[in-house]
Scaffold this active site. Structure first.
Site, PDB file in Angstrom:
ATOM      1  NE  ARG A 146     -52.750  48.589  53.364  1.00 31.32           N
ATOM      2  CZ  ARG A 146     -53.679  48.422  54.283  1.00 31.32           C
ATOM      3  NH1 ARG A 146     -53.411  48.683  55.541  1.00 31.32           N
ATOM      4  NH2 ARG A 146     -54.878  47.982  53.950  1.00 31.32           N
TER       5      ARG A 146
ATOM      6  CD  GLU B  68     -48.133  45.787  64.662  1.00 31.59           C
ATOM      7  OE1 GLU B  68     -47.263  46.151  65.470  1.00 31.59           O
ATOM      8  OE2 GLU B  68     -48.034  44.756  63.963  1.00 31.59           O
TER       9      GLU B  68
END
Length: 302
Positions: free
Chosen positions: A135, A98
């Protein structure tokens, strides 16, 4: 809608080494295999929508601008992963990537390379959480909400969520517990004014008002987690003491002292809020007991 198909010019090694390494152990296949007819498509960014199960509520605008500048200079080095949207067949929902999609729009690009897959809701949710956790893009509260969403929507236990995401069960349990904090405290953790460690320590208190007051003090005085632990322990110890030895009025204390002086022994008056209570008279031996009985003017031989 306009899409164009082309060979996997980015190479399987990039896709496999990136997203597949991230998701492979959880059984989510994002590798590109041209022998099976796989290809990377250039999809119009306006026909792509975010993952409906995206746990992240905010994106770092500076980081997105930096990524957009990189995309302008170097292009997209790794395709995003999408599925055909359930509610609209002419659109796609993002499984992973995204940030790249958002940065591509900032860069002014009309299309983005993507791999289209057929994923169910469970996989979409799991992948969205996993990518963000790996992440380190989620706040502790977003992480807690993501775990809870997996448990509620997929009907999973904490153990099952932990297994699917490759986390320790204690990590999932302790993170989800943050959602039991007052909403104001959750908001402060979300904005980074309180750390996850400070929030978890505040859970040691069971009174909402105490939690709020101590949280404010933590922010004002910039207390460490260890300092917060000491304060929580002190507050809990004081609570135990106050329960064990309820305070009595000054008048009852005078009565207690007068009885102690008259009987020459320790007297304790315990009085509750309803007005009832009891008087405890201490004695040290049989002879001492007989002395107290005589002092009270009792004749047990009658």
């Amino acid at each position: 809608m306009t899409t164009s198909k082309k060979k996997s010019v980015l190479g399987d090694n990039i896709v496999s080494g990136g997203l597949n390494a991230l998701f492979g152990q959880q059984g989510i296949d994002v590798d590109v295999d041209e022998n099976k007819g796989d290809a990377i498509e250039n999809l119009n960014v306006n026909f792509i929508i975010a993952n409906p199960f995206q746990p992240r509520h905010s994106f770092d605008e500076n980081a997105l601008r930096e990524l957009a500048n990189s995309i302008k200079e170097n292009g997209i080095l790794q395709p995003i992963i999408v599925r055909v949207a359930k509610e609209s067949k002419d659109k796609y929902e993002i499984l992973a990537g995204e940030r790249r999609w958002r940065a591509t729009q900032l860069a002014g690009n009309e299309t983005i390379p993507a791999v289209v897959r057929a994923y169910d809701d469970a996989t979409m949710m799991q992948a969205a959480v996993l990518e963000n956790l790996q992440r380190e893009n989620l706040s502790p509260i977003e992480e807690a909400l993501a775990y809870k969403q997996m448990m509620d929507v997929l009907h999973l236990t904490q153990v099952q969520v932990a297994k699917r995401l490759g986390k320790a069960r204690s990590v999932v349990a302790n993170t989800v517990r943050l959602l039991t904090l007052p909403q104001e405290v959750q908001d402060w953790i979300q904005t980074g004014e309180l750390s996850m460690g400070q929030g978890r320590t505040l859970l040691g208190l069971h009174n909402k008002r105490q939690i709020l007051n101590l949280a404010k003090r933590v922010m004002q005085e910039r207390l460490t987690v260890r300092q917060v632990e000491r304060l929580v322990n002190e507050m809990n110890e004081n609570k135990v003491v106050s329960k064990a030895t309820p305070q009595i009025s000054a008048e009852l204390k005078e009565t207690e002292k007068a009885l102690s002086d008259k009987l020459a022994t320790k007297i304790a008056i315990k009085h509750n809020q309803r007005g009832a209570g009891k008087i405890e008279i201490n004695y040290g031996s049989d002879q001492d007991l007989n002395r107290i009985i005589n002092a009270l003017g009792l004749d047990l031989n009658d």
